[in-house]
Design a protein around this motif. Structure first.
Motif, PDB file in Angstrom:
ATOM      1  N   ALA A 125       0.828  -1.212   0.000  1.00 18.23           N
ATOM      2  CA  ALA A 125       0.000   0.000   0.000  1.00 18.23           C
ATOM      3  C   ALA A 125       0.861   1.260   0.000  1.00 18.23           C
ATOM      4  O   ALA A 125       0.493   2.267  -0.613  1.00 18.23           O
ATOM      5  CB  ALA A 125      -0.939  -0.009   1.208  1.00 18.23           C
ATOM      6  N   TRP A 138      -2.940 -13.758  -0.591  1.00 16.87           N
ATOM      7  CA  TRP A 138      -2.495 -12.404  -0.220  1.00 16.87           C
ATOM      8  C   TRP A 138      -3.055 -12.024   1.148  1.00 16.87           C
ATOM      9  O   TRP A 138      -4.228 -12.214   1.418  1.00 16.87           O
ATOM     10  CB  TRP A 138      -2.987 -11.413  -1.270  1.00 16.87           C
ATOM     11  CG  TRP A 138      -2.450 -10.030  -1.099  1.00 16.87           C
ATOM     12  CD1 TRP A 138      -3.020  -8.989  -0.439  1.00 16.87           C
ATOM     13  CD2 TRP A 138      -1.215  -9.528  -1.631  1.00 16.87           C
ATOM     14  NE1 TRP A 138      -2.228  -7.870  -0.514  1.00 16.87           N
ATOM     15  CE2 TRP A 138      -1.102  -8.173  -1.239  1.00 16.87           C
ATOM     16  CE3 TRP A 138      -0.183 -10.089  -2.386  1.00 16.87           C
ATOM     17  CZ2 TRP A 138      -0.020  -7.367  -1.588  1.00 16.87           C
ATOM     18  CZ3 TRP A 138       0.899  -9.300  -2.733  1.00 16.87           C
ATOM     19  CH2 TRP A 138       0.978  -7.960  -2.338  1.00 16.87           C
ATOM     20  N   GLN A 166      -4.610  -3.684   2.387  1.00 18.95           N
ATOM     21  CA  GLN A 166      -4.998  -3.140   1.092  1.00 18.95           C
ATOM     22  C   GLN A 166      -5.332  -1.650   1.166  1.00 18.95           C
ATOM     23  O   GLN A 166      -5.789  -1.065   0.193  1.00 18.95           O
ATOM     24  CB  GLN A 166      -6.176  -3.933   0.525  1.00 18.95           C
ATOM     25  CG  GLN A 166      -5.801  -5.365   0.201  1.00 18.95           C
ATOM     26  CD  GLN A 166      -6.972  -6.182  -0.329  1.00 18.95           C
ATOM     27  OE1 GLN A 166      -7.752  -5.703  -1.152  1.00 18.95           O
ATOM     28  NE2 GLN A 166      -7.095  -7.405   0.142  1.00 18.95           N
ATOM     29  N   ASN A 167      -5.115  -1.051   2.330  1.00 22.84           N
ATOM     30  CA  ASN A 167      -5.253   0.400   2.497  1.00 22.84           C
ATOM     31  C   ASN A 167      -4.083   0.875   3.346  1.00 22.84           C
ATOM     32  O   ASN A 167      -3.774   0.283   4.385  1.00 22.84           O
ATOM     33  CB  ASN A 167      -6.579   0.746   3.175  1.00 22.84           C
ATOM     34  CG  ASN A 167      -6.877   2.242   3.139  1.00 22.84           C
ATOM     35  OD1 ASN A 167      -6.021   3.075   3.446  1.00 22.84           O
ATOM     36  ND2 ASN A 167      -8.091   2.598   2.767  1.00 22.84           N
ATOM     37  N   SER A 170      -6.508   3.034  -1.091  1.00 24.07           N
ATOM     38  CA  SER A 170      -6.692   1.597  -1.305  1.00 24.07           C
ATOM     39  C   SER A 170      -6.239   1.217  -2.707  1.00 24.07           C
ATOM     40  O   SER A 170      -6.182   2.052  -3.615  1.00 24.07           O
ATOM     41  CB  SER A 170      -8.165   1.206  -1.137  1.00 24.07           C
ATOM     42  OG  SER A 170      -8.605   1.475   0.175  1.00 24.07           O
ATOM     43  N   TYR A 171      -5.913  -0.052  -2.885  1.00 24.64           N
ATOM     44  CA  TYR A 171      -5.655  -0.586  -4.216  1.00 24.64           C
ATOM     45  C   TYR A 171      -6.551  -1.801  -4.430  1.00 24.64           C
ATOM     46  O   TYR A 171      -7.029  -2.413  -3.477  1.00 24.64           O
ATOM     47  CB  TYR A 171      -4.180  -0.962  -4.393  1.00 24.64           C
ATOM     48  CG  TYR A 171      -3.658  -1.999  -3.414  1.00 24.64           C
ATOM     49  CD1 TYR A 171      -3.808  -3.363  -3.639  1.00 24.64           C
ATOM     50  CD2 TYR A 171      -2.997  -1.599  -2.253  1.00 24.64           C
ATOM     51  CE1 TYR A 171      -3.330  -4.306  -2.744  1.00 24.64           C
ATOM     52  CE2 TYR A 171      -2.507  -2.532  -1.343  1.00 24.64           C
ATOM     53  CZ  TYR A 171      -2.674  -3.880  -1.599  1.00 24.64           C
ATOM     54  OH  TYR A 171      -2.196  -4.807  -0.707  1.00 24.64           O
ATOM     55  N   LEU A 213      -6.904  -5.520  -5.314  1.00 23.19           N
ATOM     56  CA  LEU A 213      -6.119  -6.748  -5.340  1.00 23.19           C
ATOM     57  C   LEU A 213      -6.822  -7.793  -6.199  1.00 23.19           C
ATOM     58  O   LEU A 213      -7.998  -8.080  -6.003  1.00 23.19           O
ATOM     59  CB  LEU A 213      -5.949  -7.296  -3.921  1.00 23.19           C
ATOM     60  CG  LEU A 213      -5.343  -8.707  -3.842  1.00 23.19           C
ATOM     61  CD1 LEU A 213      -3.880  -8.687  -4.264  1.00 23.19           C
ATOM     62  CD2 LEU A 213      -5.500  -9.286  -2.442  1.00 23.19           C
ATOM     63  N   ASP A 264      -6.071 -11.526  -6.727  1.00 20.65           N
ATOM     64  CA  ASP A 264      -5.297 -12.693  -6.288  1.00 20.65           C
ATOM     65  C   ASP A 264      -5.705 -13.867  -7.182  1.00 20.65           C
ATOM     66  O   ASP A 264      -6.774 -14.450  -7.018  1.00 20.65           O
ATOM     67  CB  ASP A 264      -5.604 -12.977  -4.813  1.00 20.65           C
ATOM     68  CG  ASP A 264      -4.786 -14.122  -4.241  1.00 20.65           C
ATOM     69  OD1 ASP A 264      -4.240 -14.916  -5.029  1.00 20.65           O
ATOM     70  OD2 ASP A 264      -4.704 -14.228  -3.002  1.00 20.65           O
TER      71      ASP A 264
END
Length: 318
Positions: free
Chosen positions: A87, A128, A132-133, A153-154, A156, A158
């Motif tokens: 992140a 994962w 994520q933030n 955030s992104y 993901l 997986d």
């Protein structure tokens, strides 16, 4: 991912079909329906500053969103191992990207920065587990300071979790999903089935570039990982995806035959009864270490009880 793995993915995701199917297939959000995928445009990396230049393996696209020429920039960050501070990396890349967009005056009609969708495409064996933030990575301190904690955030993706999900289906035409399924195939038959679907989906003349990109990826990534030692002819002799599919289908048929014969040779040296047992175990060990076959299939080919195959697989891990 190894460096050549990065470049293979870069080659695949340099085609708009891959980006379109990635978004429509795996981003379950309403705004995706508003994107005009006919406007997908790969952003050249030549404009970037020195700080971003070493991110040459990242891919940035833009696409119209609605009628007002709003842009969505996509950052694809390829990972094969879990990075606990991903992140923070995404936050750094996003800041550098926005600086370049400001220099270019690439703003929305209202004078604001365009939205960015950061995507982490992960293909590792472990699931994962990183934050994520970025806010989750910053210590919370009460008393007012917490409002200055950054929020970013992104998305993901997986691959292992996607293909193992209960709602996974390979019936829907999606080339990004096919890529994930190939990398996490259950066995050789599954791999050939997915390749067969790709051959059918990508047969149009204008899709020649994407077919070739899959050939490069299969040669450099899929086969070295799934079938070490298997070689394909040089590119000049292997022009298209359907040729790869047909050649692999023929060669995969012969893998068990070769390993069974190796076991027989060893068996002849050890005596008949003991040799039969040895060649069955030899065959099973070869299939365990050189393929992704399941225990039941290996047991059937080698002529062993399935619990014996399970035991041999356990030994192979140690």
């Amino acid at each position: 991912m190894a460096h050549h793995h990065d470049h293979s993915y870069k080659l695949l995701f340099s085609h708009p079909e891959m980006v379109r199917d990635l978004l429509t297939g795996f981003v379950k959000e309403a705004w995706v329906a508003q994107l005009d995928f006919s406007t997908l445009e790969k952003v050249s990396g030549s404009y970037v500053t020195d700080e971003l230049r070493d991110r040459e393996d990242d891919i940035i696209w833009r696409v119209r969103w609605g009628e007002d020429w709003l842009y969505v920039y996509l950052l694809l960050e390829f990972q094969s191992s879990v990075d606990s501070f991903m992140a923070v990396r995404i936050m750094s890349y996003l800041g550098l990207l926005y600086q370049d967009l400001i220099r270019q005056k690439a703003l929305t009609p209202s004078g604001k920065l365009p939205p960015v969708l950061p995507v982490v495409l992960y293909n590792g064996e472990e699931r994962w587990r990183a934050a994520q933030n970025v806010s989750e990575l910053v210590e919370r301190i009460p008393g007012g300071l917490e409002r200055y904690r950054p929020e970013l955030s992104y998305l993901l993706l997986d691959e292992g979790a996607i293909v193992n999900a209960p709602d996974w289906s390979d019936e829907t035409r999606n080339v990004a999903a096919a890529l994930f399924r190939l990398e996490h195939n259950r066995d050789e038959r599954d791999m050939l089935d997915v390749l067969g679907s790709l051959v059918e989906w990508l047969k149009a003349p204008e899709q020649t570039g994407l077919r070739r990109a899959f050939v490069v990826w299969i040669r450099r990534v899929l086969l070295p990982h799934r079938a070490p030692g298997m070689e394909l002819p040089e590119f000049n002799d292997l022009q298209d995806l359907h040729e790869v599919h047909d050649m692999l289908a023929e060669r995969i048929k012969k893998w068990p035959e070769r390993w069974i014969e190796e076991g027989r040779e060893e068996g002849r040296e050890e005596g008949r009864e003991e040799g039969e047992r040895l060649h069955a175990e030899k065959t099973a060990r070869n299939l365990i270490t050189r393929t992704e076959m399941g225990d039941a299939m290996i047991a059937e080919i080698a002529g062993l009880p399935i619990d014996e195959v399970v035991r041999l697989r356990g030994e192979a891990k140690h």
